[in-house]
Write an enzyme that holds these catalytic residues in place. Structure first.
Site, PDB file in Angstrom:
ATOM      1  N   MET A  17      87.198  22.331  58.026  1.00 59.99           N
ATOM      2  CA  MET A  17      87.618  23.730  57.970  1.00 59.99           C
ATOM      3  C   MET A  17      87.724  24.391  59.330  1.00 59.99           C
ATOM      4  SD  MET A  17      85.593  25.201  54.662  1.00 59.99           S
ATOM      5  CE  MET A  17      86.325  26.803  54.909  1.00 59.99           C
ATOM      6  N   LYS A  35      81.690  29.657  64.740  1.00 66.98           N
ATOM      7  CA  LYS A  35      82.542  28.799  63.916  1.00 66.98           C
ATOM      8  C   LYS A  35      83.888  29.481  63.736  1.00 66.98           C
ATOM      9  CE  LYS A  35      82.680  25.960  59.784  1.00 66.98           C
ATOM     10  NZ  LYS A  35      81.927  25.433  58.627  1.00 66.98           N
ATOM     11  N   ASP A 128      77.757  21.299  49.254  1.00 70.45           N
ATOM     12  CA  ASP A 128      78.110  20.272  50.247  1.00 70.45           C
ATOM     13  C   ASP A 128      76.874  19.862  51.032  1.00 70.45           C
ATOM     14  OD1 ASP A 128      79.791  18.500  51.540  1.00 70.45           O
ATOM     15  OD2 ASP A 128      80.437  19.950  53.050  1.00 70.45           O
TER      16      ASP A 128
END
Length: 334
Positions: A17, A35, A128
Site C-alpha cells: 500500500m 507512511k 493482517d
C-alpha cells in the site's frame, strides 16, 4: 523532500500500500515514521479508503503494545500518516533461522494477544497479523503496527470491503479469510497461533509451492503437532497452539485476553493452559483406567481358570472305594 511539515530523512520500507519513511517533525523536534500511500494506489479510491481507515483505526486506540498515530494529512497528490518512530527489529527478521525458547515465545505472543484483545474490544480487527507487522524493541517489548486493512465495526458506515475480497498474507490467513467469509478478532488470534507455531518449531504449519496449495492446506489439513517437530518443549504450549489453529472460529480462543492468560499459564507446569477444557480429558482418562482395570480382571480370572483346568488334567483319579460310600463303617457286608 517534505510531506506537510515532515522532513524526509530516509526510506525504511515498502509494502503493497505504501512507503514508510523516517522523518523529522520540526514543530516538536521528534522523529516519526511517515507512511505515504504509493502513488499508483492513489488512482484507486478503494485503496485510498483503506489507507485512511488505517489512520482512523489506530488513531482510536492507545495501548503500550500498539504503535501511536500522531497525524494524518495530504500532500503531493497523496495521503500520509505520521506515526510513532520505533527502535527495534521486525519479528520476521528475528525469527529467521532460529527456534525460540518457550519462555521467550510466550512472552512475545502474550503481548501480541493482549494488544489484539484491546483492539478487538474497541471494534477493530487487524486482519493482517504477521511477523513483519510486529516490532520487537531492544527491551523485548512488542509494538503492533500496520492496521492498513483493519475492519472498523461501525454500524453506521457503509461496508467498504467487497464480498470475497481476500486480504492479508496467505500463510497467516485463517480458513474463513481464505474462503472469503467474514473475519473477526478470532482470525487475528489464528494468525498469532501460526506465528507461535513458527517461533517454537522453526517452520510454518501450512506451506506449499503456490497460493492454491497453501490455501488447500489451511482449509483442509490438520496442522502437525509442534511437539513432534521438536523445539517446542512444552505439551501445554503445543496444545494451546493447536487450539489456536482450529478450523472453526468457535473452537479457538474467543478473546485476546483469554489467549494471553492461557499463554502465561504455559510457564506453570502444574496448570493447564485452558482450564475449561480440562474436564473432558480427565474424564476420558478415568474412563480408560476403569476399562483397563476391568479387562485385567477378566484376563486374571481366565488365567486362574486355565491353570485350574491344567491341574485337574494332571491329577490322577482317586483309588476305588472298598465299600460303597453309603455303608456305615461298622456295618458288616452281606
Amino acid at each position: 523532500m517534505k510531506y506537510g511539515r515532515y522532513e524526509i530523512i530516509e526510506e525504511l520500507g515498502r509494502g503493497t500500500m505504501g512507503v514508510v519513511y523516517k522523518a523529522h517533525d520540526p514543530q516538536i523536534d521528534r522523529m516519526v515514521a511517515l507512511k505515504v500511500l504509493r502513488e499508483d494506489r492513489v488512482v484507486s479510491q478503494e485503496f485510498v479508503v483503506r489507507f485512511l481507515r488505517e489512520a482512523k483505526a489506530i488513531g482510536r486506540i492507545t495501548h503500550p503494545n500498539i504503535v501511536t498515530v500522531y497525524d494524518v494529512g495530504q500532500d503531493h497528490g497523496t495521503i500520509y500518516i505520521a506515526m510513532e518512530y520505533l527502535e527495534g527489529r521486525p519479528l520476521n527478521d528475528v525469527i529467521k533461522g532460529r527456534r525460540f525458547p518457550v519462555e521467550e515465545a510466550v512472552n512475545i505472543c502474550s503481548q501480541v494477544a493482549e494488544a489484539l484483545g484491546y483492539a478487538h474490544g474497541r471494534g477493530i480487527t487487524h486482519r493482517d497479523i504477521k511477523p513483519s507487522n510486529i516490532i520487537l524493541t531492544p527491551d523485548n517489548r512488542i509494538k503492533l503496527t500496520d492496521f492498513g486493512i483493519a475492519r472498523i465495526e461501525d454500524p453506521d458506515a457503509a461496508q467498504q470491503t467487497q464480498a470475497g475480497d481476500i486480504l492479508g498474507t496467505p500463510v497467516y490467513m485463517s480458513p474463513e479469510q481464505v474462503l472469503g467469509k467474514t473475519a473477526d478478532g478470532r482470525s487475528d488470534l489464528y494468525a498469532l497461533g501460526v506465528i507461535a507455531f513458527e517461533m517454537v518449531t522453526g517452520q510454518r504449519p501450512f506451506d506449499g509451492g503456490n497460493i492454491a496449495a497453501i490455501f488447500q492446506s489451511i482449509t483442509h489439513q490438520a496442522p502437525p503437532d509442534p511437539m513432534a517437530l521438536g523445539g517446542c518443549g512444552s505439551r501445554t504450549l503445543a496444545d494451546l497452539i493447536l487450539r489456536s489453529l482450529a478450523k472453526k472460529p468457535e473452537d479457538r480462543f474467543q478473546t485476546g485476553e483469554a489467549m494471553a492468560a492461557a499463554l502465561k499459564r504455559c510457564l506453570d507446569s502444574d496448570s493447564h493452559p485452558f482450564p475449561e477444557m480440562t474436564r473432558r480429558p480427565v474424564k476420558a482418562a478415568a474412563s480408560k483406567k476403569r476399562v483397563l482395570a476391568a479387562l485385567a480382571g477378566v484376563l486374571l480370572t481366565l488365567a486362574v481358570a486355565m491353570i485350574g483346568i491344567q491341574m485337574l488334567r494332571k491329577t490322577p483319579p482317586p483309588p476305588p472305594l472298598k465299600h460303597p460310600p453309603w455303608r456305615l463303617r461298622n456295618q458288616p457286608p452281606n
